[in-house]
Scaffold this motif. Sequence first.
Motif, PDB file in Angstrom:
ATOM      1  N   LEU A 115     -10.221   0.209  -8.526  1.00  0.00           N
ATOM      2  CA  LEU A 115     -10.257  -1.024  -7.409  1.00  0.00           C
ATOM      3  C   LEU A 115     -10.428  -2.452  -7.834  1.00  0.00           C
ATOM      4  O   LEU A 115     -10.016  -3.150  -7.206  1.00  0.00           O
ATOM      5  CB  LEU A 115     -11.114  -0.551  -6.132  1.00  0.00           C
ATOM      6  CG  LEU A 115     -10.556   0.460  -4.893  1.00  0.00           C
ATOM      7  CD1 LEU A 115     -11.512   0.466  -4.240  1.00  0.00           C
ATOM      8  CD2 LEU A 115      -9.175  -0.004  -4.462  1.00  0.00           C
ATOM      9  N   ARG A 119      -7.970  -6.123  -8.778  1.00  0.00           N
ATOM     10  CA  ARG A 119      -7.682  -6.928  -7.349  1.00  0.00           C
ATOM     11  C   ARG A 119      -8.553  -8.177  -8.528  1.00  0.00           C
ATOM     12  O   ARG A 119      -9.910  -8.613  -9.073  1.00  0.00           O
ATOM     13  CB  ARG A 119      -9.445  -7.167  -6.931  1.00  0.00           C
ATOM     14  CG  ARG A 119      -8.620  -5.387  -5.847  1.00  0.00           C
ATOM     15  CD  ARG A 119      -9.785  -5.460  -4.824  1.00  0.00           C
ATOM     16  NE  ARG A 119      -9.546  -4.432  -3.900  1.00  0.00           N
ATOM     17  CZ  ARG A 119     -10.635  -4.239  -3.249  1.00  0.00           C
ATOM     18  NH1 ARG A 119     -11.692  -4.130  -2.922  1.00  0.00           N
ATOM     19  NH2 ARG A 119     -10.239  -2.906  -2.081  1.00  0.00           N
ATOM     20  N   GLN A 172      -2.986   0.819  -6.202  1.00  0.00           N
ATOM     21  CA  GLN A 172      -3.944   0.457  -5.843  1.00  0.00           C
ATOM     22  C   GLN A 172      -3.735   0.650  -5.015  1.00  0.00           C
ATOM     23  O   GLN A 172      -4.851   1.136  -3.863  1.00  0.00           O
ATOM     24  CB  GLN A 172      -3.564  -1.296  -5.731  1.00  0.00           C
ATOM     25  CG  GLN A 172      -4.767  -2.158  -5.307  1.00  0.00           C
ATOM     26  CD  GLN A 172      -4.243  -3.758  -5.388  1.00  0.00           C
ATOM     27  OE1 GLN A 172      -3.299  -4.115  -6.726  1.00  0.00           O
ATOM     28  NE2 GLN A 172      -4.827  -4.766  -4.551  1.00  0.00           N
ATOM     29  N   GLU A 176      -6.753   1.941  -2.001  1.00  0.00           N
ATOM     30  CA  GLU A 176      -6.926   0.656  -0.799  1.00  0.00           C
ATOM     31  C   GLU A 176      -6.717   2.133   0.352  1.00  0.00           C
ATOM     32  O   GLU A 176      -7.641   1.868   1.549  1.00  0.00           O
ATOM     33  CB  GLU A 176      -6.218   0.093  -0.905  1.00  0.00           C
ATOM     34  CG  GLU A 176      -6.662  -0.949  -1.681  1.00  0.00           C
ATOM     35  CD  GLU A 176      -6.210  -2.735  -1.809  1.00  0.00           C
ATOM     36  OE1 GLU A 176      -5.247  -3.070  -0.856  1.00  0.00           O
ATOM     37  OE2 GLU A 176      -6.763  -3.254  -2.688  1.00  0.00           O
TER      38      GLU A 176
END
Length: 227
Positions: A115, A119, A172, A176
């Motif tokens: 994660l 980002r 991703q 999430e």
Amino acid sequence: MTPHVKRDGRTTRWEQHRAERREEFVLAAVRAIDTLGPDASVADIAAEAGVSKPVLYRYFADKNELHAAVGAWAADLVLGRVLTAVLAPASARDRVTAGVAAYLDTLAAHPQAFLLLSRPAGGTDPLAAGKDQIAAKLTRLLGDALRHLGGDTGAAEPWAHAVVGLGTSVGQWWLERHTVSRSAAAGYLSDFIWHALSGAAAESGVDLSRLDAGDGEVSPIRPAEPR
């Protein structure tokens, strides 16, 4: 000449020691991030490694460089596991399924670390080099397959980057949201990749199912020789 040889020997030992220490600190960073989440600080990572922040900064210029090293670790992990899956004897379709499953399984083993890497912060992408590395390997595998089947090998590189981009985005999203199970996400992603690749190949008269194990031909999909 003797002093020069000794200096070279010391330099080699120091470089090896430095590389080993960097690897130790990267693994400590992964453990800290897995435990504390993407917001784990440099101080948290140093504590996990059992050193002070100044010691850590002797090996990494800043937090971005440390995260980039974690990104390289992640890319190597993904590449190794996915290649092991896709190079196992099976049909071409099943190889895609196995590769996608291996990819999502790897993300699930280190969800917080991946994660963080998905980002980008401060205008830098810690996975940039790793994604290029994976795309290069995939380009060579697809190129070999298309060459074996008499297809247009020029398609290999854009297809490879498309697959990497798709995998990164879906990975991703799944980390999430978790709106579907890992097996369901793997199924949807592998279906999409297979139909995209086989459909595009079919448009130019190439049947990817000819790569299937047991079709009487040796599959061209094999580990690429080191450069």
